[in-house]
Enzyme design. Structure first.
Site, PDB file in Angstrom:
ATOM      1  CB  CYS A 170      44.316  42.075  37.423  1.00  0.00           C
ATOM      2  SG  CYS A 170      43.307  40.740  36.730  1.00  0.00           S
ATOM      3  CB  CYS A 266      46.075  39.017  29.926  1.00  0.00           C
ATOM      4  SG  CYS A 266      44.833  39.736  31.038  1.00  0.00           S
TER       5      CYS A 266
END
Length: 417
Positions: A170, A266
């Site tokens: 990411c 997350c």
């Protein structure tokens, strides 16, 4: 002339924004709940208008897909997460700054989505920080793109028996690609983030380096970032520690000064990764836990629940501590053994070397110490010969190579011996 629309809902309430846009200027606006009429404003100016939270959220959803601005000398795009680090990065970028927040996919069944850096609450907090400082803010809704680029490979990696690290994929790949693309269409010369890392020059080229605070250094998570982009990126917090950042935010009266740390991975929204995987395609399937000779010692409910080096959760009674040595998806088997069987001195990774190096410090897992090693390039990456054994080396994890504090290589571990 384009017509654009955005809406937002929360707790049963709903708001909408309807705009007619000519080039980068708003010709007509139907946007109740905002502090001012948007007609005649540029998209950049509209992105700085506040008002009722739901109305501003609807406007942001309208502006995000079409936003653009003419280039401006010295303009800085600041990646805003809603936390204290990005808030201080924004302070350092005034006055010609524009904030941008990526709204990313979160598991709706996770127990604690509010602490995620990409949650709706974090998006609102980031926007409010920008507007309080008079800075435009743009939200990019990339939930589906993120799910395809980061979440799906995470699930597939575990299905193959790997232990993927979604944060390196990411941060170093997906996130910065989107942020740099936004900076270009926002007319910004640079992108600034609140990461604790530095950019250094080595042999005439820019490379990523560790932040000076070892407790907050984020260079491992950013190591996949292509050095060719570093001339457009700045990390203003790389030379300080977290306490200094919070103190700076407090002096500026920012609400983010005492906000708790955001979560890793997350999209799990505070959940255990095993529970997440079980909801997203990896079925519980009973199999054997065996020793290195193949003798069955117990049973498990899915090989993907285990990773090399794991000791807890095996449910075994043995004369000595046993650790997961490896998993075998085709047989749905988990192999365990004593700690010495985890020792690895050779590692092969798919990736690249950013600079010439014969000797490196190889960090093979986020929370593991770096190990001195000899490195040699291969056709698809590099091979490491470790000076001392590493334990818990897992395929799919990131191998980040340092020369001193400088990142000189990155790859995903393919095999170890």
């Amino acid at each position: 002339m384009r017509e654009i629309f955005g809406d937002s809902s929360r707790n049963g309430d709903w708001a909408a924004a309807r705009l007619r846009v000519d080039g980068d200027r708003i010709a007509e606006a139907d946007t109740p709940g905002l502090d001012r009429d948007l007609a005649g404003l540029t998209l950049l100016e509209a992105a700085a208008v506040g008002g009722e939270t739901l109305a501003v959220d609807a406007l942001a959803n309208a502006l995000g897909p079409v936003f653009g601005a003419e280039p401006s000398p010295g303009r800085v795009a600041v990646a805003m997460s809603g936390g204290v680090d990005s808030a201080v990065a924004l302070l350092r970028s005034l006055p010609n700054a524009i904030g941008v927040t990526l709204r990313l996919w979160l598991d709706p069944h996770g127990p604690d989505s509010e602490r995620a850096c990409c949650s709706p609450e974090s998006v609102i907090a980031a926007r409010e920080t920008c507007h309080r400082l008079g800075v435009p803010h743009v939200t990019l809704d990339l939930r589906e793109e993120f799910r395809r680029a980061v979440v799906a490979p995470f699930v597939r990696g575990y299905e193959r028996g790997e232990t993927p690290n979604p944060c390196t994929r990411c941060n170093g790949g997906f996130r910065f690609a989107e942020l740099l693309a936004f900076a270009r269409r926002a007319g910004a010369e640079r992108l600034t983030t609140g990461h604790y890392a530095r950019v250094v020059e080595r042999a005439g080229r820019l490379l990523l380096a560790r932040g000076t605070d070892p407790a907050k250094d984020q260079s491992y998570m950013l190591a996949a970032l292509d050095p060719r982009h570093l001339d457009r990126i700045s990390f203003p917090l790389g030379e300080q520690d977290k306490d200094a950042t919070r103190a700076e935010a407090e002096r500026a009266g920012l609400a983010a000064a005492h906000k708790p740390e955001s979560q890793e991975a997350c999209f799990l929204a505070g959940d255990d990764y095993r529970a997440f995987l079980g909801r997203h395609g990896l079925e519980a399937q009973e199999g054997a836990i065996v020793d290195e000779d193949g003798s069955e010692l117990g049973r498990h409910e899915g090989f993907w629940r285990f990773t090399p080096g794991q000791r807890r959760g095996l449910g075994l009674v043995a004369a000595e501590p046993l650790y997961v040595i490896g998993t075998y998806p085709s047989a749905n088997a988990v192999v365990v053994g004593p700690r010495e069987s985890l020792a690895r001195t050779e590692v092969t990774a798919r990736g690249r070397l950013y600079a010439e190096a014969a000797r490196v410090e190889a960090k093979l897992r986020y929370r593991s110490p770096a190990v001195p090693a000899r490195v040699e390039p291969t056709e698809r990456g590099f091979r490491l010969e470790l000076d001392e054994p590493a334990y818990g080396v897992a395929a799919g994890q990131a191998a980040v190579l340092y020369d001193g504090d400088t990142v000189v290589g990155y790859g995903l571990i393919a095999s170890s011996h």
